[in-house]
Design a protein around this motif. Structure first.
Motif, PDB file in Angstrom:
ATOM      1  N   PRO A 249      43.103 -23.722  64.689  1.00  0.00           N
ATOM      2  CA  PRO A 249      41.803 -23.207  65.278  1.00  0.00           C
ATOM      3  C   PRO A 249      41.889 -22.279  66.284  1.00  0.00           C
ATOM      4  O   PRO A 249      42.703 -22.274  67.102  1.00  0.00           O
ATOM      5  CB  PRO A 249      41.443 -24.672  65.951  1.00  0.00           C
ATOM      6  CG  PRO A 249      42.309 -25.667  65.444  1.00  0.00           C
ATOM      7  CD  PRO A 249      43.611 -24.881  64.943  1.00  0.00           C
ATOM      8  N   GLY A 250      41.048 -21.270  66.252  1.00  0.00           N
ATOM      9  CA  GLY A 250      41.087 -20.137  67.274  1.00  0.00           C
ATOM     10  C   GLY A 250      39.963 -20.207  68.166  1.00  0.00           C
ATOM     11  O   GLY A 250      40.022 -19.447  69.044  1.00  0.00           O
ATOM     12  N   VAL A 251      39.091 -21.297  68.112  1.00  0.00           N
ATOM     13  CA  VAL A 251      38.115 -21.536  69.273  1.00  0.00           C
ATOM     14  C   VAL A 251      37.940 -22.948  69.638  1.00  0.00           C
ATOM     15  O   VAL A 251      38.414 -23.877  68.593  1.00  0.00           O
ATOM     16  CB  VAL A 251      36.717 -21.088  68.853  1.00  0.00           C
ATOM     17  CG1 VAL A 251      36.675 -19.407  68.592  1.00  0.00           C
ATOM     18  CG2 VAL A 251      36.331 -21.515  67.285  1.00  0.00           C
ATOM     19  N   PRO A 252      37.261 -23.505  70.550  1.00  0.00           N
ATOM     20  CA  PRO A 252      37.119 -24.767  71.024  1.00  0.00           C
ATOM     21  C   PRO A 252      36.435 -25.643  69.863  1.00  0.00           C
ATOM     22  O   PRO A 252      36.668 -26.954  69.688  1.00  0.00           O
ATOM     23  CB  PRO A 252      36.355 -25.043  72.232  1.00  0.00           C
ATOM     24  CG  PRO A 252      36.848 -23.745  72.668  1.00  0.00           C
ATOM     25  CD  PRO A 252      36.882 -22.553  71.610  1.00  0.00           C
ATOM     26  N   SER A 253      35.651 -24.946  68.911  1.00  0.00           N
ATOM     27  CA  SER A 253      34.646 -26.006  67.877  1.00  0.00           C
ATOM     28  C   SER A 253      35.790 -26.279  66.652  1.00  0.00           C
ATOM     29  O   SER A 253      35.347 -27.050  66.185  1.00  0.00           O
ATOM     30  CB  SER A 253      33.905 -25.045  67.368  1.00  0.00           C
ATOM     31  OG  SER A 253      34.321 -24.022  66.777  1.00  0.00           O
ATOM     32  N   GLY A 254      36.875 -25.711  66.940  1.00  0.00           N
ATOM     33  CA  GLY A 254      38.138 -25.996  65.694  1.00  0.00           C
ATOM     34  C   GLY A 254      38.141 -25.406  64.513  1.00  0.00           C
ATOM     35  O   GLY A 254      38.615 -25.470  63.542  1.00  0.00           O
TER      36      GLY A 254
END
Length: 173
Positions: A55-60
């Motif tokens: 995952p590259g962002v907090p949203s997954g």
């Protein structure tokens, strides 16, 4: 996208260039959609499955999740909604399974795209509504679905650009 002094992207980075198409409406829409599909797929090239799943962002959101999501969206709009396929729509929010590989997910995306392209090729009138809608609206036309899929795929291609750059610094289309 970064550019060279002449204002064009570097071919050395493997950039995909926008397609040149001066065909009819169907040809132009499909050419743009195919280009965007390949741009998303290109972002997975050269990565391990673990990196593409990261995952590259907090949203997954990950590169593989984007590919899996777009596979489901293709099937839902073209096969289920427009062509009236059996069963229920695919889960376009499903997580990437631990055993799913980039190779498998990309192959599934390409297969879904080929099925979508066959539906488009078989349609004599892009203005004909499909069998049903995925929204609380009347069934959309194939023209609307093609335009929506260009928008959806382009939006996620931009996400893929950012995710890939965060993974290893690769930039471009």
């Amino acid at each position: 996208m970064r550019t060279t002094a002449g204002g064009t992207a570097s071919a050395a980075r493997g950039d995909l260039r926008p397609p040149a198409s001066d065909g009819d409406e169907r040809t132009t829409l499909l050419t743009c959609l195919r280009y965007l599909r390949e741009a998303v797929i290109a972002k997975t090239a050269g990565l391990t499955d673990a990196a593409a799943r990261e995952p590259g962002v907090p949203s997954g959101t990950s590169l593989l999740w984007l590919v899996k999501h777009l596979t489901a969206v293709e099937a839902n709009w073209f096969e289920w909604a427009y062509a009236g396929g059996a069963g229920e729509p695919a889960d376009d929010e499903a997580p990437v399974g631990e055993r799913e590989t980039a190779r498998e997910l990309v192959a599934a995306y390409r297969a879904a795209a080929e099925r979508s392209d066959r539906i488009v090729a078989a349609c004599e009138d892009l203005g004909r509504p499909g069998a049903r809608s995925l929204r609380e609206t009347p069934p959309p036309t194939l023209r609307w679905i093609l335009t929506h899929m260009i928008e959806e795929t382009a939006r996620h291609a931009g996400h893929a650009d950012i995710l890939r750059e965060r993974l290893d610094g690769a930039v471009g289309r």
